[in-house]
Every structure is written in structure tokens, then in C-alpha cells.
Design a protein around this motif. Structure first.
Motif, short mmCIF file in Angstrom:
data_model
loop_
_atom_site.label_atom_id
_atom_site.label_comp_id
_atom_site.label_asym_id
_atom_site.label_seq_id
_atom_site.Cartn_x
_atom_site.Cartn_y
_atom_site.Cartn_z
N ILE A 163 52.38 46.54 47.90
CA ILE A 163 51.40 45.64 47.25
C ILE A 163 50.51 45.03 48.33
O ILE A 163 51.00 44.45 49.30
CB ILE A 163 52.11 44.52 46.46
CG1 ILE A 163 52.99 45.14 45.35
CG2 ILE A 163 51.09 43.56 45.85
CD1 ILE A 163 53.79 44.12 44.57
N ASN A 164 49.21 45.17 48.13
CA ASN A 164 48.25 44.47 49.00
C ASN A 164 47.10 44.00 48.12
O ASN A 164 47.25 43.90 46.89
CB ASN A 164 47.80 45.37 50.16
CG ASN A 164 46.82 46.42 49.72
OD1 ASN A 164 46.97 46.98 48.63
ND2 ASN A 164 45.83 46.69 50.53
N SER A 165 45.95 43.73 48.75
CA SER A 165 44.88 43.12 47.96
C SER A 165 43.74 44.06 47.64
O SER A 165 42.84 43.70 46.88
CB SER A 165 44.34 41.88 48.69
OG SER A 165 43.85 42.26 49.96
N THR A 166 43.72 45.26 48.24
CA THR A 166 42.60 46.18 47.96
C THR A 166 43.02 47.63 48.19
O THR A 166 43.85 47.91 49.05
CB THR A 166 41.38 45.84 48.84
OG1 THR A 166 40.36 46.81 48.61
CG2 THR A 166 41.72 45.85 50.32
N PHE A 167 42.39 48.52 47.40
CA PHE A 167 42.66 49.94 47.58
C PHE A 167 41.74 50.56 48.63
O PHE A 167 41.96 51.68 49.07
CB PHE A 167 42.45 50.71 46.26
CG PHE A 167 43.58 50.52 45.27
CD1 PHE A 167 44.90 50.76 45.65
CD2 PHE A 167 43.32 50.12 43.97
CE1 PHE A 167 45.93 50.60 44.73
CE2 PHE A 167 44.36 49.96 43.05
CZ PHE A 167 45.66 50.20 43.44
N SER A 168 40.65 49.85 48.96
CA SER A 168 39.72 50.42 49.93
C SER A 168 39.15 49.34 50.82
O SER A 168 39.04 48.18 50.42
CB SER A 168 38.58 51.14 49.20
OG SER A 168 37.89 50.21 48.40
N GLY A 169 38.80 49.76 52.02
CA GLY A 169 38.24 48.83 52.98
C GLY A 169 39.34 48.11 53.73
O GLY A 169 40.31 47.64 53.14
N ASN A 223 50.31 49.20 44.50
CA ASN A 223 49.60 48.34 43.54
C ASN A 223 48.84 47.27 44.32
O ASN A 223 49.15 47.01 45.48
CB ASN A 223 50.60 47.66 42.60
CG ASN A 223 51.37 48.67 41.79
OD1 ASN A 223 52.52 48.98 42.11
ND2 ASN A 223 50.76 49.20 40.76
N ILE A 224 47.88 46.66 43.64
CA ILE A 224 47.16 45.56 44.28
C ILE A 224 47.24 44.31 43.41
O ILE A 224 47.46 44.40 42.21
CB ILE A 224 45.68 45.91 44.56
CG1 ILE A 224 44.96 46.29 43.26
CG2 ILE A 224 45.56 47.01 45.59
CD1 ILE A 224 43.45 46.37 43.42
N ILE A 225 47.06 43.17 44.07
CA ILE A 225 46.99 41.92 43.30
C ILE A 225 45.53 41.71 42.89
O ILE A 225 44.63 42.34 43.44
CB ILE A 225 47.49 40.71 44.12
CG1 ILE A 225 46.71 40.59 45.43
CG2 ILE A 225 48.97 40.80 44.35
CD1 ILE A 225 46.85 39.24 46.10
N LYS A 226 45.35 40.85 41.93
CA LYS A 226 43.99 40.55 41.48
C LYS A 226 43.61 39.14 41.90
O LYS A 226 44.44 38.22 41.87
CB LYS A 226 43.90 40.69 39.96
CG LYS A 226 44.03 42.14 39.50
CD LYS A 226 43.81 42.27 38.02
CE LYS A 226 43.70 43.73 37.61
NZ LYS A 226 44.89 44.54 37.97
N GLY A 227 42.37 38.98 42.30
CA GLY A 227 41.91 37.66 42.70
C GLY A 227 40.40 37.59 42.61
O GLY A 227 39.73 38.61 42.65
N ASN A 228 39.90 36.35 42.45
CA ASN A 228 38.44 36.20 42.37
C ASN A 228 37.86 35.95 43.77
O ASN A 228 38.59 35.88 44.76
CB ASN A 228 38.07 35.07 41.40
CG ASN A 228 38.80 33.78 41.78
OD1 ASN A 228 39.22 33.62 42.94
ND2 ASN A 228 38.96 32.89 40.83
N PRO A 278 49.01 38.40 54.22
CA PRO A 278 49.27 37.10 53.54
C PRO A 278 48.84 37.05 52.08
O PRO A 278 49.44 36.31 51.29
CB PRO A 278 48.44 36.10 54.36
CG PRO A 278 48.18 36.76 55.67
CD PRO A 278 48.09 38.22 55.36
N GLN A 279 47.81 37.81 51.69
CA GLN A 279 47.24 37.61 50.34
C GLN A 279 48.29 37.67 49.23
O GLN A 279 48.31 36.79 48.37
CB GLN A 279 46.12 38.63 50.06
CG GLN A 279 44.92 38.56 50.98
CD GLN A 279 45.07 39.48 52.18
OE1 GLN A 279 46.19 39.76 52.61
NE2 GLN A 279 43.97 39.95 52.74
N PRO A 280 49.18 38.71 49.19
CA PRO A 280 50.17 38.73 48.09
C PRO A 280 51.52 38.11 48.47
O PRO A 280 52.50 38.25 47.75
CB PRO A 280 50.34 40.23 47.82
CG PRO A 280 49.82 40.94 49.03
CD PRO A 280 49.22 39.97 49.96
N ALA A 281 51.57 37.42 49.62
CA ALA A 281 52.87 36.95 50.13
C ALA A 281 53.57 36.01 49.15
O ALA A 281 54.80 35.95 49.11
CB ALA A 281 52.68 36.26 51.48
#
Lengths: 460, 385
Positions: free
Chosen positions: B13-19, B43-48, B100-103
Motif C-alpha cells: 500500500i502506498n499513495s500513488t501508482f505512478s510518479g 493498492n493505494i490510499i485515497k487522499g485530496n 509515511p502517507q499510509p502509515a
């Protein structure tokens, strides 16, 4: 009844002449058989040829049958029977003679094969195959000759048979070459079941079976390698001969891979280094005095232990670095003793050289250890020859595990090889020689070579 | 080893599939794990935007760059984390959280159990205390944490492992190139092959010390004819990079032997060719995370002169796989040594390539991932598989 007697009185000569001719031929046959038998016996005795006895006795019994046939032929020919009957009987008797002659040749060839093939260590399957080929060939020739005598046209039949044989030879040419190679190998007796052989192409192991088409080899990983016989003839083979003394228990080679674990502990100067060294687990001491041996195995000369490298590069203290680098890891029976020596070396230096420098920025000493994962390899060996060949093949990780990990990390006090040689093979002398070898003075490849040379010398 | 993980699902799990580096690693690693028979998923988390602005600040703060972090930033982080509790399904036997984003998802550990890993891809050797103080209680709940260099490892109550970054020898940046391609790239950038070429590949950043590289080169140039190539890009999220580039160009002046190349993103083959055309590769960073450009140069069997900072010391074993230096005079001296002793330079380069082959290729990275997962199910320091 009277008519029969009258006929006999009137024609007794017609009966007596053929009968006498038959008896005379038979008696001559008996005499000739004795003469020929004696001549052959003497000839065989002078030659001391075992195969001669086979010939003598193969001919002895049918000889009398042939003279029986000859007697019948003579009797018919001197009789008053019609020319047609005489001709037919001559053909029939001739056919019987050809068949019996074929039978005798077949028996003779078969007995000679059975006598001589075991002498060249040909396997039972090769012997059976050759006998079947001989039977087929002799029966075929005999039948063709017999048919030819009766006027049956044999040329087309012969052509069909030759064509069939040719097709079979083309279809089974590989099998044929392998069979031929198998016969040659058997005759030359250069490879026997039980020999340890190594092929130019790399395969090696003990020969477990020699068949008419292939040779089976049991490799070090216990797999069975089937080598077509023709390949054995076409390449260089080293034959090490018969197996050596077998160990009570096989030696199973393991491989090892490691994964670095961080402790989060770091030192900026020698005082911090010593304080942390006192409390970290043995695995940390082992890591910093060993990991470079495997990770930088290709470097000559090898790097020093991590403490010496850090003192040189981060503190710039060559004197202490030299003292730490010269600590003889091989001289310590366990990691506790090694740890105490490292601490004592630094403490001794600190007492005479205060105060100490701080490490350069970004050059703190980070304490680490490793998690070892041990995996069985395919190599399980039972004697010195297998052992030496496996040593040539195992990974450096495997060598590292059995020599370094076994002695200090696993606390066995000695390398695994010496333990096996001593306990399972009973070769205490070689075990001690290997145990005396200081592995820290070699690169890993150099250590492999040194071990191989020690064992080769022992095998001589 | 992969067979020992049969039946286990590894959920990344991280925050993006690309970049970004993490997506790049997962894009390579997940298919490789699958090919080995490991059921790895991603999978990725969702965030604004607000959440990602906060995590960007966290990212910088953890790497020691001063940031203004307010209480509402932490609230934003926690609120997004709570929303992801509902939308991000946690189905893996191993839940492998990157960066850290999905920690914060670790809060669900008590509820769902499973094995939890936190992979820190950034340099947290000198983190800003406020952010690390916020994250540390979360990280401490994981079963294990993974860092890219020993210097990044803080004291934690959980097990920590070292997994160094790696290079892919088959990628455009590292694969073998035909001589024609190398010549074509040199011609494209107007670099003659009349003199030995010294190259540094780095973005235009003060931490890469481009001016220091030029000064060291000028010292070398006084006694040995050679050329300097400094090839790099400017980062869109780093307003300083244009300023650094301008300063570098001004410092170079009209020196015809110094080639400052602004290489556009995606020019991997160009970078590869420039490294391969080099006589020596320099990495005179003032601070460095791991420094994969050093691995790239070593893989090409180039002698390397590099600053003894960060992860570079893992790659360059001084006087064995390259030369470590601590300043401009030392760098100039090392460059002259190597230019004057090509046999020694070649020996260092060959050792360097072997060092990378054993320790910094993607195959080692893949093996480390397998071992990491296995440690979760096999306690102890010596594990018999």
C-alpha cells in the motif's frame, strides 16, 4: 501271409541292397564320428582353447544324424524306386540336412556368445540382444537356402528382407550406434559399474548401470543421469575408479543467505563504541567481523573488520585501526572472547591516548547484525571423492556457512567439514588438518581451493 | 524461498501508482514477486490535495528540511487516514505500507491482526522532531520497519531491517549500449572525445555541490588535459534548481572543457551513454540519501571519486571500489591519481562493478523482500528453511 513271403523271396535283393547300403553308411558314419571327434579333441587340447570344446560337442551329436540322413539317401538311390521318388526324397533329405546344419550353427554361435560375452563384462541385456540377432540371421539364411532348394524364388524375398533391415537400421540408427558403442565399452572394460566417472561435458557420479544403449550415473544430488553410450565414446572421460570408504552418515551441504538487521544504535566516538559493544548481542559482533568476507569476497587483499575500517575512515586513527585489524578472529573459540578482545584493544588505546576525536559528519558507526537463512542444497555426499566434487560446485554462501558460521555463529567450535570427517568418516588426520587451516587468511575462492588441495593430497 | 511464502498474500500500500521512486520500485517488484509465485498485490490510499500537501511537508520535514507544520496538518492527516479505513480494504496476510502517507492504517492492526511492515524509502537520519514525534508511535506498532541505509535507522522498539535501493541492469539507464549510440549522444551534446571525460550526473542542487565539482576539475585541468561533463535536470518542485543552474553556468564562464548539460526527464539512454563515455565518474555530494548514480557508474565499471557521505560509503569502499573524498582538494587529488594511473582506475572500476553485481542489483533487492517477509513468520537470527 504266404503272398508276402513269396514276394520277399522273389525281391529280397531289392530290399537287401538298400538296407546294406544304409547300414554300411551308418557304420562308416559312426567310425568317422569317432575319428573326427578324436582329431578335434587333440586339436583343441593343443590349442587350450575353451571355445573348441563347444565346437567339439556341438558337432558330436548331429554328426550321427547326418549319416543317418546320408544312409537313407544312399539306400533310396540304390533302390528300385522311381526316379521321381528318388528325386523328391533327395530334396527332402537335403532340406533336413540344411535345417539341421542351421540348427547346429545356431547352437554353436549361441554357446560361444554365452561363453565369451560374460568375459568382456557385457551385460545380460547385451548378451540376449546379440543372441537374438544371431538366431534371426541364421534362421533366415537356413530358410532361404531350403526354399531355394525347392525352387522357390528367393531373390524378391531376400530383397524385401534386406530392405526391411535397412529401414530398421535407418529408423533405429541412434539405437544401433548406441548398441555398438555399448559393445565397445563392454569389450574395452574401461568403465565398470561402481566407477566414479566425470564426463568432459560436466556430468559426473558413480556408474550404477551399463545397458546396451546407455550408461546410468548417480550424480551428487542423487539424480540419475542417463548418458547414451555413443556420447561416452565421443568424449574424454575421467575415471576415478572404485568408491572410497563410505561415511556412516552422509554430509548434507547447506547454503546460507543473510539479511541485514539494523539495531538503531550508533556511535560517534570510541567511548560510545565500547559502551555499545558491551551490550549488543553476539550476532552484532559476528556481523561486523565477518560480513565483509562474503560481501567483498572478490577483493584481494580483503578489507579489515568494520571496526578497523571505521576507525581509519571516520576517525582517521591508523594506529588503532591497525591494532583492530590485526585481531586474529581465528584464535577465538567463541564470540564472547572475540568481543572482549576488541573492547580490551580499544580500552587499552583509550587509556594511553585521551581525548578522542568524534567521527566525521555522516560517518557514525551503525551497529547491525544479520539474520541467516539456511537452505539445504542438492548435494549430499558419502565419501571423499563425492565431497571434493561437491566442494567444487557449492556456492560461496554454502562454504561460508560450513566454515565460518558453523564455528563461531552456531558455536560448534569447529567447521562442519572437520566434524563430519572426524565423526562420520573416521579421518581424524584430515579433519584436524582442515580445522588448523585459518580461513580468515584466504579469499573465499582461495579457501575453496585450499580445502580441495588438502583433500586431494589426502586421497593420494 | 518464494515457495515458503505459498498461500500468503502480500498487500503493498502506498499513495500513488505512478510518479516517484516508490511507484517505480513497486512497478518492477510486484511483477517479479508474482513471477516467483508470491501473491503480491498493490493498492493505494485515497487522499485530496490538502492531504498530499500535508504529506509533502511531512516528507520534507522527515528529511531534515525545516517546514511549518501546524496542528491542522496533523488533523488533516488523521482525517484522511480514517476515511481510508473504510475505503481501503486490508486483505493481505502481510500488509506492507510504503512511506509515511499510509502509515496511519496501522491503527487497524488490533482489529484485523495480520503482519504489518513499514518501508521507509526516505532519509530520516535527521528528521524534524515534531513530525517524527507524530509518526514514531505509529511506526512502533508495526511488526518490523525497513530502511534504505544504516544511517536512516532510528532507535525503535521493533525490528528494523536494511534494504538498500538497487538498479535494474536491463533498464535504459543501465543496459549495454552500442558504441554508435554513445558516439551519437556525445555528438548530440557537442562533446568531443579528444580528452578524458570526467562526469557527474546529478540534478542542479546545492547538495550535489556542482560548483565544488567545477573547482576540483579546474585544479585537475592545470596539469592534465581533460573535460568535465555535468549532466542533470531541474526539479519542478524545487524552485532553487534554476538558480543553481544559472550560478553554475556563470561559474563555468567560457571554459570550453566544461559541458553543463540540462538533460530533460526521460533521457535515460543519454545518461547511460554519458556515463559509459566517461573516464571517471564523480559524485561530490555534500549530503546524499543513497546515491544510486554511484551504483549506475560502478555497474558500468567506471572508477568513481565520491564524497564520503550517506549511502555512498556503502557503495564505495575506499581504495577498493572507488575513492572517497572529503573536500575539493581531495577530490582533485583523487581525480589526478586516477587519470595518471589507468590500470589502478580500471582495477577500481572492475571491483566496483562486482560490488554492485553482488549488492545493488534488483535481484538482491527481490531476494531481500522475500527474506523480509520470511522473517515475519520465522523468528530468530538463524532460520532453517
Amino acid at each position: 501271409m504266404e503272398q508276402v513271403i513269396e514276394w520277399l523271396v522273389a525281391n529280397w535283393l531289392k530290399i537287401a541292397v538298400p538296407l546294406l547300403a544304409f547300414l554300411a553308411t551308418y557304420i562308416v558314419g559312426l567310425w568317422l564320428r569317432r575319428v573326427v571327434h578324436n582329431v578335434l579333441e587333440r586339436w583343441v587340447a593343443t590349442r587350450k582353447w575353451e571355445g573348441g570344446q563347444v565346437i567339439v560337442w556341438a558337432v558330436h551329436r548331429p554328426f550321427i544324424y547326418w549319416f543317418l540322413l546320408l544312409g537313407i539317401l544312399v539306400a533310396v538311390q540304390v533302390s528300385v524306386l522311381s526316379p521321381l521318388v528318388k528325386g523328391l526324397s533327395a530334396l527332402a533329405i537335403g532340406t533336413l540336412f540344411v535345417l539341421s546344419l542351421g540348427w547346429v550353427i545356431l547352437q554353436l554361435a549361441e554357446q560361444l556368445v554365452r561363453l565369451y560375452f560374460p568375459r568382456i563384462k557385457a551385460s545380460q541385456s547385451i548378451t540376449a540382444f546379440v543372441i537374438n540377432v544371431i538366431r534371426f540371421a541364421i534362421i533366415l539364411v537356413t530358410l532361404l537356402v531350403a526354399l531355394d532348394m525347392w525352387g522357390v524364388p528367393t531373390t524378391p524375398l531376400l530383397a524385401v528382407i534386406v530392405l526391411g533391415i535397412l529401414i530398421a537400421l535407418v529408423s533405429f540408427r541412434n539405437a544401433a550406434t548406441n548398441v555398438s558403442a555399448g559393445v565397445q565399452l563392454g569389450a574395452a572394460q574401461q568403465i565398470r559399474v561402481g566407477d566414479y566417472i566425470k564426463l568432459e561435458s560436466g556430468e559426473e557420479g558413480y556408474v550404477t548401470e551399463l545397458t546396451w544403449s546407455n550408461t546410468q550415473i548417480r550424480a551428487l544430488d542423487q539424480s540419475i543421469i542417463i548418458v547414451p553410450n555413443i556420447r561416452l565414446l565421443q568424449q574424454t572421460i575421467i575415471n576415478y575408479g572404485k568408491p572410497l570408504k563410505k561415511a556412516k552418515d552422509s554430509f548434507q551441504f547447506h547454503s546460507r543467505t543473510h539479511f541485514t538487521e539494523l539495531t538503531g544504535l550508533k556511535a560517534k566516538n570510541l567511548r560510545e563504541l565500547v559502551d555499545i559493544l558491551r551490550k549488543v548481542p553476539d550476532a552484532v559482533i559476528y556481523f561486523h567481523t565477518h560480513h565483509f568476507l562474503e560481501e567483498q569476497y572478490y577483493l584481494t587483499p580483503q578489507l579489515s573488520n568494520d571496526f578497523a575500517v571505521w576507525v581509519t575512515e571516520a576517525l582517521g586513527d591508523e594506529v588503532l585501526a591497525e591494532r583492530l585489524a590485526s585481531i586474529d578472529t581465528f584464535g577465538f573459540p567463541n564470540l564472547g572472547a572475540l568481543r572482549e578482545r576488541i573492547i580490551a584493544t580499544i580500552e587499552e588505546y583509550l587509556s594511553g591516548n585521551p581525548p578522542q576525536r568524534e567521527a566525521m559528519p555522516d560517518r557514525d558507526f551503525h551497529f547491525m547484525k544479520s539474520v541467516s537463512f539456511i537452505l539445504p542444497t542438492a548435494y549430499a555426499v558419502h565419501d571423499l571423492r563425492e565431497f571434493i566434487e561437491a566442494l567444487r560446485k557449492i556456492s560461496l554462501g554454502s562454504l561460508f556457512f560450513h566454515v565460518f558460521d558453523a564455528r563461531l555463529r552456531l558455536g560448534r567450535g569447529m567447521n562442519d567439514f572437520s566434524i563430519w570427517l572426524q565423526d562420520s568418516l573416521g579421518d581424524t588426520e584430515l579433519a584436524e588438518e582442515i580445522a588448523r587451516l585459518d580461513p580468515y587468511t584466504f579469499t573465499l575462492e582461495g579457501l575453496r581451493l585450499a580445502l580441495i588441495q588438502l583433500i586431494e593430497k589426502r586421497m593420494e | 524461498m518464494a515457495s515458503k511464502l505459498a498461500g500468503k498474500v502480500i498487500q503493498n500500500i502506498n499513495s500513488t501508482f505512478s510518479g516517484g521512486g516508490v511507484a517505480e520500485i513497486l512497478n518492477r517488484m510486484v511483477p517479479l514477486l508474482n513471477q516467483l509465485g508470491v501473491d503480491a498485490r498493490w493498492n493505494i490510499i485515497k487522499g485530496n490535495d490538502e492531504f498530499f500537501q500535508v504529506t509533502k511537508k511531512f516528507h520534507n520535514a522527515l528529511q531534515g528540511r525545516p517546514q511549518t507544520i501546524t496542528g491542522s496538518d496533523f488533523d488533516t492527516f488523521m482525517e484522511t487516514t480514517r476515511r481510508n479505513f473504510e475505503v481501503c480494504e486490508l486483505y493481505g496476510d502481510v500488509i506492507f505500507i510504503h512511506d509515511p502517507q499510509p502509515a496511519g492504517l496501522i491503527a487497524r492492526k488490533k482489529e484485523i491482526g495480520k503482519k504489518w511492515l513499514w518501508r521507509c524509502h526516505i532519509d530520516v537520519s535527521n528528521p524534524e522532531r515534531k513530525v517524527w514525534g507524530f509518526l514514531r508511535p505509529m511506526v512502533s506498532q508495526y511488526d518490523s520497519a525497513v530502511f534504505s541505509a544504516p544511517a536512516f535507522s532510528p532507535e525503535l522498539p521493533i525490528r528494523q531491517f536494511l534494504i538498500s535501493p538497487s538498479i535494474d541492469p536491463l533498464s535504459d539507464k543501465n543496459r549495454e549500449l552500442p558504441q554508435e549510440t554513445i558516439d551519437a549522444v556525445l555528438a548530440k551534446y557537442g562533446i568531443p572525445r579528444d580528452k578524458p571525460i570526467i562526469t557527474q550526473v546529478s540534478r542542479f542542487d546545492y547538495l550535489k555541490d556542482p560548483v565544488g565539482v567545477i573547482e576540483a576539475f579546474e585544479v585537475v585541468q592545470k596539469s592534465i588535459a581533460c573535460r568535465l561533463v555535468y549532466a542533470g535536470g531541474t526539479a519542478t518542485d524545487d524552485p532553487e534548481s534554476d538558480k543553481v543552474l544559472a550560478e553554475v553556468r556563470e561559474r563555468v564562464g567560457k571554459n570550453p572543457n566544461i559541458h553543463i548539460l540540462l538533460v530533460p526527464p526521460g533521457s535515460d539512454i543519454d545518461i547511460n551513454a554519458l556515463q559509459r563515455a566517461s573516464t571517471i565518474v564523480v559524485q561530490k555530494s555534500i549530503s546524499e540519501g543513497f546515491g544510486l548514480t554511484v551504483s549506475e557508474a560502478l555497474w558500468k565499471a567506471k572508477p568513481v571519486v565520491a564524497s564520503a557521505v550517506g549511502g555512498i560509503t556503502l557503495q564505495v569502499k575506499n581504495k577498493f571500489t572507488g575513492l572517497l573524498t572529503h573536500g575539493i582538494p581531495g577530490t582533485a587529488y583523487a581525480l589526478k591519481q586516477l587519470l595518471s594511473n589507468p590500470d589502478y582506475a580500471r582495477w577500481l572500476g572492475e571491483n566496483g562493478r562486482e560490488h554492485v553485481r553482488r549488492n545493488f542489483l534488483i535481484t538482491r533487492h527481490l531476494k531481500d523482500y522475500l527474506l523480509l517477509f520470511l522473517t515475519l513468520f520465522n523468528p530468530g537470527d538463524v532460520i532453517y528453511l
